[in-house]
Design a protein around this motif. Sequence first.
Motif, PDB file in Angstrom:
ATOM      1  N   GLN A 136      21.560   9.754  -2.176  1.00 51.50           N
ATOM      2  CA  GLN A 136      21.770   8.508  -2.904  1.00 51.50           C
ATOM      3  C   GLN A 136      22.011   7.348  -1.941  1.00 51.50           C
ATOM      4  O   GLN A 136      21.486   6.246  -2.136  1.00 51.50           O
ATOM      5  CB  GLN A 136      22.950   8.654  -3.861  1.00 51.50           C
ATOM      6  CG  GLN A 136      23.186   7.410  -4.701  1.00 51.50           C
ATOM      7  CD  GLN A 136      24.387   7.544  -5.614  1.00 51.50           C
ATOM      8  OE1 GLN A 136      25.346   8.250  -5.294  1.00 51.50           O
ATOM      9  NE2 GLN A 136      24.354   6.869  -6.748  1.00 51.50           N
ATOM     10  N   ALA A 137      22.796   7.614  -0.882  1.00 49.28           N
ATOM     11  CA  ALA A 137      23.075   6.558   0.091  1.00 49.28           C
ATOM     12  C   ALA A 137      21.801   6.098   0.784  1.00 49.28           C
ATOM     13  O   ALA A 137      21.595   4.898   1.004  1.00 49.28           O
ATOM     14  CB  ALA A 137      24.089   7.061   1.120  1.00 49.28           C
ATOM     15  N   VAL A 138      20.933   7.039   1.131  1.00 54.79           N
ATOM     16  CA  VAL A 138      19.683   6.701   1.812  1.00 54.79           C
ATOM     17  C   VAL A 138      18.711   6.014   0.861  1.00 54.79           C
ATOM     18  O   VAL A 138      18.049   5.022   1.212  1.00 54.79           O
ATOM     19  CB  VAL A 138      19.040   7.966   2.417  1.00 54.79           C
ATOM     20  CG1 VAL A 138      17.643   7.662   2.944  1.00 54.79           C
ATOM     21  CG2 VAL A 138      19.915   8.521   3.541  1.00 54.79           C
ATOM     22  N   ASP A 139      18.637   6.523  -0.356  1.00 56.43           N
ATOM     23  CA  ASP A 139      17.628   6.022  -1.296  1.00 56.43           C
ATOM     24  C   ASP A 139      18.025   4.724  -1.981  1.00 56.43           C
ATOM     25  O   ASP A 139      17.157   3.904  -2.315  1.00 56.43           O
ATOM     26  CB  ASP A 139      17.361   7.073  -2.383  1.00 56.43           C
ATOM     27  CG  ASP A 139      16.606   8.279  -1.860  1.00 56.43           C
ATOM     28  OD1 ASP A 139      16.100   8.204  -0.725  1.00 56.43           O
ATOM     29  OD2 ASP A 139      16.547   9.299  -2.576  1.00 56.43           O
TER      30      ASP A 139
ATOM     31  N   ASN B 221      27.896   5.727  10.121  1.00 57.35           N
ATOM     32  CA  ASN B 221      26.987   6.697   9.500  1.00 57.35           C
ATOM     33  C   ASN B 221      27.268   6.747   7.999  1.00 57.35           C
ATOM     34  O   ASN B 221      27.917   7.669   7.496  1.00 57.35           O
ATOM     35  CB  ASN B 221      27.208   8.072  10.154  1.00 57.35           C
ATOM     36  CG  ASN B 221      26.354   9.163   9.535  1.00 57.35           C
ATOM     37  OD1 ASN B 221      25.467   8.899   8.727  1.00 57.35           O
ATOM     38  ND2 ASN B 221      26.637  10.399   9.901  1.00 57.35           N
ATOM     39  N   THR B 222      26.767   5.752   7.274  1.00 56.38           N
ATOM     40  CA  THR B 222      27.070   5.653   5.851  1.00 56.38           C
ATOM     41  C   THR B 222      26.628   6.885   5.058  1.00 56.38           C
ATOM     42  O   THR B 222      27.411   7.411   4.254  1.00 56.38           O
ATOM     43  CB  THR B 222      26.446   4.386   5.240  1.00 56.38           C
ATOM     44  OG1 THR B 222      26.847   3.250   6.002  1.00 56.38           O
ATOM     45  CG2 THR B 222      26.880   4.203   3.798  1.00 56.38           C
ATOM     46  N   PRO B 223      25.399   7.408   5.232  1.00 55.87           N
ATOM     47  CA  PRO B 223      25.029   8.627   4.480  1.00 55.87           C
ATOM     48  C   PRO B 223      25.953   9.799   4.803  1.00 55.87           C
ATOM     49  O   PRO B 223      26.332  10.567   3.912  1.00 55.87           O
ATOM     50  CB  PRO B 223      23.594   8.901   4.932  1.00 55.87           C
ATOM     51  CG  PRO B 223      23.080   7.574   5.390  1.00 55.87           C
ATOM     52  CD  PRO B 223      24.250   6.886   6.003  1.00 55.87           C
ATOM     53  N   GLY B 224      26.309   9.944   6.082  1.00 58.81           N
ATOM     54  CA  GLY B 224      27.207  11.024   6.457  1.00 58.81           C
ATOM     55  C   GLY B 224      28.588  10.854   5.844  1.00 58.81           C
ATOM     56  O   GLY B 224      29.197  11.814   5.362  1.00 58.81           O
ATOM     57  N   ILE B 225      29.101   9.628   5.856  1.00 62.07           N
ATOM     58  CA  ILE B 225      30.416   9.362   5.291  1.00 62.07           C
ATOM     59  C   ILE B 225      30.397   9.579   3.783  1.00 62.07           C
ATOM     60  O   ILE B 225      31.370  10.093   3.200  1.00 62.07           O
ATOM     61  CB  ILE B 225      30.870   7.935   5.663  1.00 62.07           C
ATOM     62  CG1 ILE B 225      31.128   7.866   7.174  1.00 62.07           C
ATOM     63  CG2 ILE B 225      32.119   7.536   4.894  1.00 62.07           C
ATOM     64  CD1 ILE B 225      31.376   6.463   7.692  1.00 62.07           C
ATOM     65  N   ALA B 226      29.289   9.214   3.143  1.00 62.17           N
ATOM     66  CA  ALA B 226      29.160   9.480   1.702  1.00 62.17           C
ATOM     67  C   ALA B 226      29.205  10.981   1.430  1.00 62.17           C
ATOM     68  O   ALA B 226      29.838  11.441   0.477  1.00 62.17           O
ATOM     69  CB  ALA B 226      27.857   8.872   1.180  1.00 62.17           C
ATOM     70  N   GLY B 227      28.533  11.751   2.293  1.00 63.71           N
ATOM     71  CA  GLY B 227      28.567  13.204   2.146  1.00 63.71           C
ATOM     72  C   GLY B 227      29.942  13.771   2.413  1.00 63.71           C
ATOM     73  O   GLY B 227      30.392  14.706   1.732  1.00 63.71           O
ATOM     74  N   LEU B 228      30.642  13.222   3.398  1.00 62.66           N
ATOM     75  CA  LEU B 228      31.993  13.664   3.700  1.00 62.66           C
ATOM     76  C   LEU B 228      32.932  13.389   2.527  1.00 62.66           C
ATOM     77  O   LEU B 228      33.764  14.236   2.172  1.00 62.66           O
ATOM     78  CB  LEU B 228      32.494  12.962   4.961  1.00 62.66           C
ATOM     79  CG  LEU B 228      33.945  13.220   5.375  1.00 62.66           C
ATOM     80  CD1 LEU B 228      34.201  14.705   5.576  1.00 62.66           C
ATOM     81  CD2 LEU B 228      34.276  12.435   6.635  1.00 62.66           C
ATOM     82  N   LEU B 229      32.791  12.235   1.932  1.00 60.00           N
ATOM     83  CA  LEU B 229      33.584  11.899   0.748  1.00 60.00           C
ATOM     84  C   LEU B 229      33.362  12.928  -0.353  1.00 60.00           C
ATOM     85  O   LEU B 229      34.321  13.428  -0.970  1.00 60.00           O
ATOM     86  CB  LEU B 229      33.220  10.498   0.264  1.00 60.00           C
ATOM     87  CG  LEU B 229      33.789  10.055  -1.090  1.00 60.00           C
ATOM     88  CD1 LEU B 229      35.313  10.065  -1.062  1.00 60.00           C
ATOM     89  CD2 LEU B 229      33.254   8.668  -1.466  1.00 60.00           C
TER      90      LEU B 229
ATOM     91  N   VAL C  79      32.177   3.528   2.199  1.00 68.66           N
ATOM     92  CA  VAL C  79      32.978   3.757   3.404  1.00 68.66           C
ATOM     93  C   VAL C  79      34.455   3.530   3.101  1.00 68.66           C
ATOM     94  O   VAL C  79      35.323   4.325   3.506  1.00 68.66           O
ATOM     95  CB  VAL C  79      32.513   2.835   4.549  1.00 68.66           C
ATOM     96  CG1 VAL C  79      33.465   2.928   5.736  1.00 68.66           C
ATOM     97  CG2 VAL C  79      31.094   3.188   4.974  1.00 68.66           C
ATOM     98  N   LYS C  80      34.767   2.460   2.371  1.00 70.35           N
ATOM     99  CA  LYS C  80      36.156   2.166   2.022  1.00 70.35           C
ATOM    100  C   LYS C  80      36.737   3.273   1.150  1.00 70.35           C
ATOM    101  O   LYS C  80      37.884   3.709   1.360  1.00 70.35           O
ATOM    102  CB  LYS C  80      36.237   0.829   1.296  1.00 70.35           C
ATOM    103  CG  LYS C  80      37.655   0.434   0.906  1.00 70.35           C
ATOM    104  CD  LYS C  80      37.680  -0.926   0.214  1.00 70.35           C
ATOM    105  CE  LYS C  80      39.113  -1.296  -0.188  1.00 70.35           C
ATOM    106  NZ  LYS C  80      39.159  -2.633  -0.858  1.00 70.35           N
ATOM    107  N   GLN C  81      35.962   3.747   0.194  1.00 73.22           N
ATOM    108  CA  GLN C  81      36.436   4.816  -0.685  1.00 73.22           C
ATOM    109  C   GLN C  81      36.726   6.085   0.109  1.00 73.22           C
ATOM    110  O   GLN C  81      37.742   6.753  -0.128  1.00 73.22           O
ATOM    111  CB  GLN C  81      35.399   5.105  -1.774  1.00 73.22           C
ATOM    112  CG  GLN C  81      35.869   6.115  -2.817  1.00 73.22           C
ATOM    113  CD  GLN C  81      34.796   6.395  -3.874  1.00 73.22           C
ATOM    114  OE1 GLN C  81      33.771   5.698  -3.941  1.00 73.22           O
ATOM    115  NE2 GLN C  81      35.025   7.409  -4.687  1.00 73.22           N
TER     116      GLN C  81
END
Length: 384
Positions: free
Chosen positions: A23-26, A251-259, A47-49
């Motif tokens: 979702q972050a990438v797309d 790394n926004t996609p990675g951080i989204a996945g980490l969340l 990222v903030k979340q």
Amino acid sequence: MLYFDHAASSFPKPAQVGEAMKQAVDEFAANPGRGGHALSQKAGSIVKQARIEIAQFFEAPHANHVWFYQNATMALNQAILGFPFSSGDHIITTAYEHNSVLRPLHRLQQEMNVQVTYLTPDDSELFQVEDVLEQITDQTKMIVISHASNVTGAIFPLKELGQQLKDRSITVVVDASQTAGKVDIQMERDHIDLLAVAGHKGLLGPQGTGALISYSDYDLKPLILGGTGAYSELETQPPNWPERYESGTLNTPGIAGLLAGIQAIKERGIQTIQSHEEALMQMFLEGVSTIEAVTCFGPTDLQKRVAVVSFHVKHLASHELAMILDNHYQIAVRAGLHCSPKTHHHLQTADEGLVRVSFGPYNTVEEVQQLIDAISDIVEAFIE
């Protein structure tokens, strides 16, 4: 493929981790904090979340105390090499540390004349708080501790150490690569000053994610300088957190996945995960205990270790055993020194290392039984 290498990286990930990254990438693959448009704002909000979620997960004082890095190695480098040491200062650590700690400490010894004491475990493969306290001097500025060994699984009693140090001006740095997401960690309760976590292990996130969490201000010098998205008029790195310690695009996609990974842990419950992995470890240890050629390492008290077991098979090289398990049984394990050479020197296994199996939240009893059976078959074929 049966996967027993969670100490290196967790697999499989929860389904929502990949979905969040996609979702972050797309949908909002813009630069977080680098623009006022909607896509940048959306990326920034993720990222903030994640920052807020991690701060709450480890009981950090504020979300701005969470700084994102590519991995725990970078976080540990920032904590150790960025600390304001002077010549003659003293650090206490253990002989069971990962190279992510050992190599920065070696640099400090060579370049700044910082003195380092390496503690060894007792006969039960556990570290004692009293041994740490005995090594403290007036020059001791930092204690660097791996919360759990990536070779023996032994857990260090952080809470007890913290209680003894709470009135001393000694910074406690904790490498939680093997425990974050698997063991309850609370920075205030455990008196942790700097906490380094890997996103891709117990936190169930993707590779390329990690964080350093700072309980207070320890006057760390940023290791990397550059663009922070704000304060661009300054010639120096801004003093504000987290910008001071996060240069360059995150790394926004990675951080989204980490969340998403952390949210999956919260849904399942960290105690449930810990109990499940401990049960699998107990099953494995009991299963291989009947195989005479197998020698396992680590504490016998399973409540004082994470689900990591390293072992040796008599007359069979560790790398050969791992290769057989991979090629003939489709079982993934880890062989070698596990980036922890001092551990293996202490265990007298440095010549060829050990085979390590490590369990995760999605491993099953049936999979562990297949692993035990495979080791038994190999021993029978090659040894007996």
